[in-house]
Write a protein that holds these residues in place. Structure first.
Motif, short mmCIF file in Angstrom:
data_model
loop_
_atom_site.label_atom_id
_atom_site.label_comp_id
_atom_site.label_asym_id
_atom_site.label_seq_id
_atom_site.Cartn_x
_atom_site.Cartn_y
_atom_site.Cartn_z
N THR A 59 0.81 -1.21 0.00
CA THR A 59 0.00 0.00 0.00
C THR A 59 0.85 1.27 0.00
N PRO A 60 1.87 1.39 0.85
CA PRO A 60 2.70 2.61 0.78
C PRO A 60 3.43 2.77 -0.55
N ILE A 61 3.80 1.65 -1.17
CA ILE A 61 4.48 1.73 -2.47
C ILE A 61 3.52 2.29 -3.52
N PHE A 62 2.27 1.84 -3.51
CA PHE A 62 1.29 2.35 -4.48
C PHE A 62 0.96 3.82 -4.21
N ILE A 63 0.90 4.22 -2.95
CA ILE A 63 0.66 5.63 -2.63
C ILE A 63 1.81 6.49 -3.14
N SER A 64 3.03 6.02 -2.95
CA SER A 64 4.20 6.75 -3.43
C SER A 64 4.18 6.86 -4.95
N LEU A 65 3.83 5.77 -5.63
CA LEU A 65 3.74 5.80 -7.08
C LEU A 65 2.67 6.78 -7.55
N ALA A 113 8.31 14.48 -4.80
CA ALA A 113 9.30 14.22 -3.76
C ALA A 113 8.64 13.80 -2.44
N ALA A 114 7.41 14.24 -2.23
CA ALA A 114 6.68 13.82 -1.02
C ALA A 114 6.37 12.33 -1.04
N GLY A 115 6.50 11.70 -2.21
CA GLY A 115 6.33 10.26 -2.30
C GLY A 115 7.38 9.49 -1.53
N VAL A 116 8.42 10.15 -1.09
CA VAL A 116 9.45 9.50 -0.28
C VAL A 116 8.88 9.05 1.06
N ILE A 117 7.95 9.81 1.60
CA ILE A 117 7.41 9.50 2.93
C ILE A 117 6.72 8.15 2.96
N PRO A 118 5.73 7.89 2.08
CA PRO A 118 5.14 6.55 2.12
C PRO A 118 6.11 5.46 1.66
N ALA A 119 7.05 5.79 0.76
CA ALA A 119 8.02 4.79 0.32
C ALA A 119 8.94 4.39 1.46
N ALA A 120 9.32 5.34 2.29
CA ALA A 120 10.15 5.01 3.45
C ALA A 120 9.37 4.14 4.44
N GLY A 163 7.06 2.08 3.53
CA GLY A 163 7.03 0.78 2.87
C GLY A 163 8.34 0.03 3.05
N ALA A 164 9.46 0.75 3.05
CA ALA A 164 10.75 0.10 3.29
C ALA A 164 10.80 -0.45 4.71
N TRP A 165 10.29 0.31 5.66
CA TRP A 165 10.24 -0.17 7.04
C TRP A 165 9.34 -1.40 7.14
N ALA A 166 8.20 -1.35 6.47
CA ALA A 166 7.28 -2.49 6.50
C ALA A 166 7.91 -3.70 5.83
N GLY A 167 8.67 -3.49 4.76
CA GLY A 167 9.36 -4.59 4.11
C GLY A 167 10.41 -5.22 5.00
N MET A 168 11.08 -4.39 5.79
CA MET A 168 12.06 -4.93 6.73
C MET A 168 11.37 -5.71 7.85
N GLN A 169 10.25 -5.20 8.32
CA GLN A 169 9.53 -5.88 9.38
C GLN A 169 8.95 -7.21 8.89
N ALA A 171 10.11 -0.70 -2.31
CA ALA A 171 10.10 0.56 -1.57
C ALA A 171 11.37 1.37 -1.84
N ILE A 172 12.50 0.71 -1.91
CA ILE A 172 13.76 1.42 -2.19
C ILE A 172 13.73 2.02 -3.59
N VAL A 173 13.19 1.28 -4.56
CA VAL A 173 13.06 1.81 -5.92
C VAL A 173 12.16 3.04 -5.91
N MET A 174 11.08 3.00 -5.15
CA MET A 174 10.17 4.15 -5.10
C MET A 174 10.80 5.34 -4.39
N VAL A 175 11.63 5.10 -3.39
CA VAL A 175 12.36 6.21 -2.75
C VAL A 175 13.24 6.90 -3.78
N LEU A 176 14.00 6.11 -4.53
CA LEU A 176 14.89 6.69 -5.53
C LEU A 176 14.11 7.37 -6.66
N LEU A 177 13.01 6.75 -7.10
CA LEU A 177 12.20 7.34 -8.16
C LEU A 177 11.55 8.65 -7.70
#
Length: 90
Positions: free
Chosen positions: A8-14, A41-48, A50-56, A66-72
């Motif tokens: 979900t955070p990845i799709f919000i970031s996209l 650039a505000a898409g970094v917030i949900p992508a980050a 998502g990265a946390w959720a991916g780690m959990q 999530a990392i790809v979306m942060v960079l994108l």
């Protein structure tokens, strides 16, 4: 206890990146690019998140997406902002 999902955070970031690109294209480079860049650039917030959720969740696919979306988000947002500033200066 259920593990958080990274999808979900990845799709919000996209969605934020796409809306930022649309605003940049519609509004012209001077005003639209800066606003669109900030939104993208505000898409970094949900992508980050998502990265946390991916780690959990200990999933490589969620973390990688999530990392790809942060960079994108940073790339598209930064590019739109720089183009808007250059056009504004000219």
């Amino acid at each position: 206890m259920s593990k958080p999902s990274a999808k979900t955070p990845i799709f919000i970031s996209l969605a934020l990146v796409v809306v930022g690109l649309i605003l940049g294209a519609i509004g012209g480079f001077a005003s639209g690019s800066i606003v669109g860049g900030i939104l993208a650039a505000a898409g970094v917030i949900p992508a980050a998140w998502g990265a946390w959720a991916g780690m959990q969740g200990e999933t490589q696919a969620g973390l990688a997406g999530a990392i790809v979306m942060v960079l994108l988000s940073l790339g598209v947002g930064g590019l739109l902002i720089v183009l808007g500033i250059i056009d504004w200066i000219r």
